[in-house]
Write a protein that holds these residues in place. Structure first.
Motif, mmCIF file in Angstrom:
data_model
loop_
_atom_site.group_PDB
_atom_site.id
_atom_site.type_symbol
_atom_site.label_atom_id
_atom_site.label_comp_id
_atom_site.label_asym_id
_atom_site.label_seq_id
_atom_site.Cartn_x
_atom_site.Cartn_y
_atom_site.Cartn_z
ATOM 1 N N UNK A 1 50.368 19.742 52.946
ATOM 2 C CA UNK A 1 49.810 20.588 54.006
ATOM 3 C C UNK A 1 48.798 19.787 54.842
ATOM 4 N N UNK A 2 48.795 20.030 56.122
ATOM 5 C CA UNK A 2 47.842 19.344 56.984
ATOM 6 C C UNK A 2 46.416 19.827 56.683
ATOM 7 N N UNK A 3 45.465 18.957 56.975
ATOM 8 C CA UNK A 3 44.071 19.252 56.639
ATOM 9 C C UNK A 3 43.564 20.532 57.305
ATOM 10 N N UNK A 4 43.849 20.700 58.583
ATOM 11 C CA UNK A 4 43.317 21.874 59.296
ATOM 12 C C UNK A 4 43.939 23.162 58.751
ATOM 13 N N UNK A 5 45.213 23.110 58.462
ATOM 14 C CA UNK A 5 45.874 24.303 57.897
ATOM 15 C C UNK A 5 45.280 24.645 56.534
ATOM 16 N N UNK A 6 45.071 23.627 55.724
ATOM 17 C CA UNK A 6 44.466 23.852 54.409
ATOM 18 C C UNK A 6 43.062 24.436 54.559
ATOM 19 N N UNK A 7 42.315 23.902 55.501
ATOM 20 C CA UNK A 7 40.938 24.372 55.713
ATOM 21 C C UNK A 7 40.930 25.842 56.133
ATOM 22 N N UNK A 8 41.812 26.195 57.051
ATOM 23 C CA UNK A 8 41.865 27.589 57.521
ATOM 24 C C UNK A 8 42.256 28.526 56.374
ATOM 25 N N UNK A 9 43.273 28.137 55.644
ATOM 26 C CA UNK A 9 43.759 28.978 54.545
ATOM 27 C C UNK A 9 42.683 29.132 53.457
ATOM 28 N N UNK A 10 42.014 28.047 53.159
ATOM 29 C CA UNK A 10 40.970 28.081 52.135
ATOM 30 C C UNK A 10 39.809 28.984 52.569
ATOM 31 N N UNK A 11 39.396 28.822 53.827
ATOM 32 C CA UNK A 11 38.296 29.657 54.335
ATOM 33 C C UNK A 11 38.698 31.131 54.339
ATOM 34 N N UNK A 12 39.926 31.406 54.743
ATOM 35 C CA UNK A 12 40.398 32.799 54.771
ATOM 36 C C UNK A 12 40.406 33.391 53.352
ATOM 37 N N UNK A 13 40.956 32.641 52.409
ATOM 38 C CA UNK A 13 41.013 33.116 51.023
ATOM 39 C C UNK A 13 39.624 33.435 50.475
ATOM 40 N N UNK A 14 38.652 32.613 50.832
ATOM 41 C CA UNK A 14 37.327 32.736 50.240
ATOM 42 C C UNK A 14 36.431 33.744 50.951
ATOM 43 N N UNK A 15 36.676 33.936 52.269
ATOM 44 C CA UNK A 15 35.700 34.690 53.059
ATOM 45 C C UNK A 15 36.219 35.987 53.674
ATOM 46 N N UNK A 16 37.493 36.042 54.039
ATOM 47 C CA UNK A 16 37.967 37.142 54.894
ATOM 48 C C UNK A 16 37.706 38.512 54.281
ATOM 49 N N UNK A 17 38.050 38.677 53.015
ATOM 50 C CA UNK A 17 37.844 39.981 52.383
ATOM 51 C C UNK A 17 36.427 40.142 51.871
ATOM 52 N N UNK A 18 35.917 39.105 51.271
ATOM 53 C CA UNK A 18 34.604 39.201 50.618
ATOM 54 C C UNK A 18 33.474 39.349 51.636
ATOM 55 N N UNK A 19 33.578 38.615 52.744
ATOM 56 C CA UNK A 19 32.485 38.571 53.719
ATOM 57 C C UNK A 19 33.066 38.648 55.134
ATOM 58 N N UNK A 20 33.545 39.835 55.548
ATOM 59 C CA UNK A 20 34.255 39.929 56.835
ATOM 60 C C UNK A 20 33.421 39.555 58.053
ATOM 61 N N UNK A 21 32.135 39.836 58.010
ATOM 62 C CA UNK A 21 31.292 39.480 59.162
ATOM 63 C C UNK A 21 31.168 37.953 59.256
ATOM 64 N N UNK A 22 30.938 37.333 58.135
ATOM 65 C CA UNK A 22 30.862 35.866 58.100
ATOM 66 C C UNK A 22 32.195 35.263 58.544
ATOM 67 N N UNK A 23 33.279 35.892 58.152
ATOM 68 C CA UNK A 23 34.602 35.409 58.524
ATOM 69 C C UNK A 23 34.802 35.484 60.045
ATOM 70 N N UNK A 24 34.287 36.526 60.683
ATOM 71 C CA UNK A 24 34.365 36.617 62.152
ATOM 72 C C UNK A 24 33.641 35.444 62.803
ATOM 73 N N UNK A 57 30.656 27.917 51.488
ATOM 74 C CA UNK A 57 29.718 28.041 50.377
ATOM 75 C C UNK A 57 29.078 29.414 50.244
ATOM 76 N N UNK A 58 29.268 30.276 51.236
ATOM 77 C CA UNK A 58 28.808 31.666 51.108
ATOM 78 C C UNK A 58 29.724 32.481 50.196
ATOM 79 N N UNK A 59 30.931 32.007 49.941
ATOM 80 C CA UNK A 59 31.872 32.763 49.104
ATOM 81 C C UNK A 59 31.210 33.070 47.759
ATOM 82 N N UNK A 60 31.242 34.327 47.330
ATOM 83 C CA UNK A 60 30.488 34.703 46.113
ATOM 84 C C UNK A 60 30.805 33.828 44.904
ATOM 85 N N UNK A 61 32.067 33.454 44.738
ATOM 86 C CA UNK A 61 32.428 32.679 43.539
ATOM 87 C C UNK A 61 31.989 31.218 43.637
ATOM 88 N N UNK A 62 31.564 30.785 44.835
ATOM 89 C CA UNK A 62 31.105 29.397 45.000
ATOM 90 C C UNK A 62 29.592 29.297 45.084
#
Ligand SMILES: [Fe+2]
Length: 186
Positions: A1-24, A57-62
Motif C-alpha cells: 500500500x502507498x504511504x499516503x493511503x496507509x496514513x489515511x486509513x490508519x488515521x480513519x481507523x483510529x480517529x473517525x469513530x472515537x474522536x469525530x471532531x478531531x477527525x474533521x 496520538x489522540x486515539x484513546x488506545x494510543x
C-alpha cells in the motif's frame, strides 16, 4: 500500500469513530497538505502522510502519556514508515515547547525536528485549520487555542513560549506558497 493511503486509513481507523471532531480537523489539514503536495515534489507524499497522521496520538488506545505528538510518534515508530514521518509527527506545531511544560521533553528528545520546508508546511496546515476543520488565519487559530484552553493551561503557556518558532514556520511556509502561485488558493 502507498504511504499516503496507509496514513489515511490508519488515521480513519483510529480517529473517525472515537474522536469525530478531531477527525474533521485532520481531514481538513490533510486536504490542505494534499493541495501543497504536487508543487513540493519528492517530499509531497511525506507531507500529505504526515498531515493524515499528525494527531493520531489522540486515539484513546494510543494515548499512553497524554501528550499526543509523543504518543503518535511512539506508535508510528513501531510501524514500517519512514523515520522522517515519525519525526514530523513528534515535533509538529511547536510540540517541543509544549513538551517542556508537560514534563516529557526527555522522551520527545528521542525524535528529530528536521526544520525543513516540509516541516514548516505541516505546521502551517495544522495552524490554519480550526478544531472543526474550518479554515482560519494563523492569528485566529492562536486566539482560538487561547480561548479554548484558558490562560493558565500549559497549552496556552506553551503557545507563547513557542510563538517565535511558530511565526517563523508560518512566514516561511506562506512565502513558499506564494512562490509557487498558490497564495489564497489553499
Ligand atoms: Fe492538528
Amino acid at each position: 500500500m502507498q504511504l499516503v493511503e496507509w496514513a489515511e486509513e490508519t488515521a480513519r481507523d483510529r480517529l473517525a469513530e472515537a474522536l469525530p471532531r478531531r477527525w474533521s480537523h485532520v481531514q481538513a489539514v490533510a486536504r490542505r497538505a494534499g493541495q501543497l503536495s504536487p508543487p513540493l515534489g519528492e517530499d509531497g507524499e511525506l507531507l500529505h502522510a504526515a498531515a493524515w497522521l499528525h494527531d493520531v496520538g489522540y486515539a484513546p488506545e494510543l494515548a499512553t502519556t497524554g501528550f499526543h505528538p509523543l504518543d503518535g510518534a511512539r506508535y508510528l515508530r513501531t510501524e514500517d514508515v519512514p523515520s522522517r514521518l515519525v519525526g514530523l509527527v513528534a515535533m509538529h506545531s511547536s510540540a517541543a515547547a509544549e513538551a517542556e511544560l508537560f514534563g516529557v521533553a526527555d522522551q520527545l528528545g528521542e525524535f528529530t525536528d528536521e526544520r525543513t520546508l516540509t516541516r514548516d508546511l505541516l505546521w502551517w496546515c495544522d495552524m490554519t485549520i480550526g478544531p472543526d476543520g474550518q479554515c482560519m488565519t494563523f492569528e485566529e487559530r492562536m486566539d482560538d487555542v487561547r480561548a479554548r484552553y484558558g490562560p493558565d493551561h500549559y497549552v496556552t503557556q506553551a503557545l507563547d513560549r513557542g510563538m517565535a518558532e511558530r511565526v517563523g514556520a508560518v512566514e516561511r511556509a506562506e512565502a513558499w506558497i506564494a512562490s509557487v502561485g498558490l497564495a489564497g488558493q489553499v
